[in-house]
Design an enzyme around this catalytic site. Sequence first.
Site, PDB file in Angstrom:
ATOM      1  N   HIS A 189      -6.216  -3.271 -51.111  1.00  0.00           N
ATOM      2  CA  HIS A 189      -7.004  -2.830 -49.645  1.00  0.00           C
ATOM      3  C   HIS A 189      -8.469  -3.204 -49.829  1.00  0.00           C
ATOM      4  O   HIS A 189      -9.092  -2.389 -50.825  1.00  0.00           O
ATOM      5  CB  HIS A 189      -6.534  -1.584 -49.263  1.00  0.00           C
ATOM      6  N   ASP A 213      -3.982  -2.084 -55.643  1.00  0.00           N
ATOM      7  CA  ASP A 213      -4.101  -1.452 -54.389  1.00  0.00           C
ATOM      8  C   ASP A 213      -5.423  -0.881 -53.966  1.00  0.00           C
ATOM      9  O   ASP A 213      -5.909  -1.436 -53.246  1.00  0.00           O
ATOM     10  CB  ASP A 213      -3.163  -0.059 -54.652  1.00  0.00           C
ATOM     11  N   ASP A 214      -6.009   0.072 -54.802  1.00  0.00           N
ATOM     12  CA  ASP A 214      -7.397   0.705 -54.184  1.00  0.00           C
ATOM     13  C   ASP A 214      -8.101   0.902 -55.399  1.00  0.00           C
ATOM     14  O   ASP A 214      -8.237   2.111 -55.904  1.00  0.00           O
ATOM     15  CB  ASP A 214      -7.161   1.907 -53.508  1.00  0.00           C
ATOM     16  N   GLU A 253       7.152   3.677 -51.347  1.00  0.00           N
ATOM     17  CA  GLU A 253       5.991   4.217 -52.099  1.00  0.00           C
ATOM     18  C   GLU A 253       6.086   5.545 -52.059  1.00  0.00           C
ATOM     19  O   GLU A 253       6.928   6.236 -53.250  1.00  0.00           O
ATOM     20  CB  GLU A 253       4.735   3.840 -51.582  1.00  0.00           C
ATOM     21  N   HIS A 255       4.221  -2.036 -46.378  1.00  0.00           N
ATOM     22  CA  HIS A 255       4.345  -0.898 -47.657  1.00  0.00           C
ATOM     23  C   HIS A 255       5.490  -0.489 -47.322  1.00  0.00           C
ATOM     24  O   HIS A 255       5.989   0.219 -46.205  1.00  0.00           O
ATOM     25  CB  HIS A 255       3.342   0.143 -47.554  1.00  0.00           C
ATOM     26  N   HIS A 294      -1.694  -7.145 -53.860  1.00  0.00           N
ATOM     27  CA  HIS A 294      -1.848  -6.169 -53.019  1.00  0.00           C
ATOM     28  C   HIS A 294      -2.893  -5.202 -53.290  1.00  0.00           C
ATOM     29  O   HIS A 294      -3.260  -4.647 -54.215  1.00  0.00           O
ATOM     30  CB  HIS A 294      -0.702  -5.301 -53.628  1.00  0.00           C
TER      31      HIS A 294
HETATM   32  N1  HPA Z   1      -0.222   3.287 -49.442  1.00  0.00           N
HETATM   33  C1  HPA Z   1      -0.456   3.294 -48.084  1.00  0.00           C
HETATM   34  N2  HPA Z   1      -1.349   3.121 -47.475  1.00  0.00           N
HETATM   35  C2  HPA Z   1      -2.433   2.717 -48.060  1.00  0.00           C
HETATM   36  C3  HPA Z   1      -2.805   2.629 -49.301  1.00  0.00           C
HETATM   37  C4  HPA Z   1      -1.569   2.844 -50.139  1.00  0.00           C
HETATM   38  O1  HPA Z   1      -1.186   2.880 -51.377  1.00  0.00           O
HETATM   39  N3  HPA Z   1      -3.869   2.125 -49.612  1.00  0.00           N
HETATM   40  C5  HPA Z   1      -4.608   2.054 -48.826  1.00  0.00           C
HETATM   41  N4  HPA Z   1      -3.766   2.305 -47.644  1.00  0.00           N
HETATM   42 ZN    ZN Z   2      -1.390  -0.311 -50.655  1.00  0.00          ZN
END
Ligand code: HPA
Ligand code: ZN
Length: 336
Positions: A18, A277-278, A199, A196, A16
């Site tokens: 991006h 994630d990021d 969350e 997703h 996971h």
């Molecule tokens: N959630 C939703 N969209 C996203 C995320 C995330 O954690 N990171 C990049 N786009």
């Molecule tokens: Zn994500």
Amino acid sequence: MLLEEFIRGIPKAELHLHIEGTFEPELMFEIAKRNEKKINYSNVQELKNAYKFNNLQEFLDIYYAGANVLIEEQDFYDLTWAYLKKIKAQHVIHTEIFFDPQTHTDRGVSFDTVIRGVHRALEDGSEQLGISYKLIMSFLRHLDEASAFKTLEQAMPYKDWIVGVGLDSSELGNPPSKFKNVFTKAREEGFLLTAHAGEEGPAEYIWEALDVLNVIRIDHGNRCLDDTALVTELAKRQIPLTLCPLSNLELQVIKNLKDYPLKKMMEHHLLVTLNSDDPAYFGGYMTENYVQVARALNLSKAEIVILVKNSFKASWLTAEEKAQKLAIVDNYANVN
Ligand code: HPA
Ligand code: ZN
């Protein structure tokens, strides 16, 4: 061997991630300069100071703004290559990354430019760094389904480069069911599906991702714990959850890593995995995610090995490739 050293060295998989979320401020300023694009902050430190988020949307606003400076194929190459070099140092040997085409096509950068840059770097990473990969195209859920369909069409010439599709961006108010038709079409075309869900959104969105979109993986999925029947279903079907602890912490999905329900999820036999994630925005790549969770929850080496093996099991590698990578993990665990 200290647990942190053990974590750093264990061969890992990331599921996971991006690619736009790996854009480090230093590289952002460099690329902005060569493309003569303006950044709303005067230097790296000022930009980093802005990375304080109360929720997902506050993060997304900054994340999309950062991606604005990416114009040329080489920019997407450099972005992806920088990520690969970073994870190489962290002993990530397999990665499944998302890219968000609409973030770029909506501002006039072509789909081809984006995917060619990302793909070329991934190929170089496979050859030169020994990191295997899968590329997943993610639809932006704050946009409409017609835009997602257009994106799917643009992806068709690159079908061999893209294994799956996902769904990201602003979750609340944009349920998975909004994308029923485009996910059905993507499945017919042979793409693997993930989304997703859960969350910030409710457990109901996870049900929709499973029952309406027919996904085989859930990104995040934390909120499943609100629904016992859902936990049972996820465990029974061994649907992977790609958890992102530092992301959850930074986006205020959880207050403290000590409250992270990872052990509870493992006790329920959920196929949980740890991911970044990021990482450029949330303070850590794979090693940092593992280390901080291990510290907060007092995880044992055996639990780390289970989590790492879960990621390979949950990956979209073939059964043979999985067996080969799991053997590498076992070998590391046996000698360390
Ligand atoms: N959630 C939703 N969209 C996203 C995320 C995330 O954690 N990171 C990049 N786009
Ligand atoms: Zn994500």
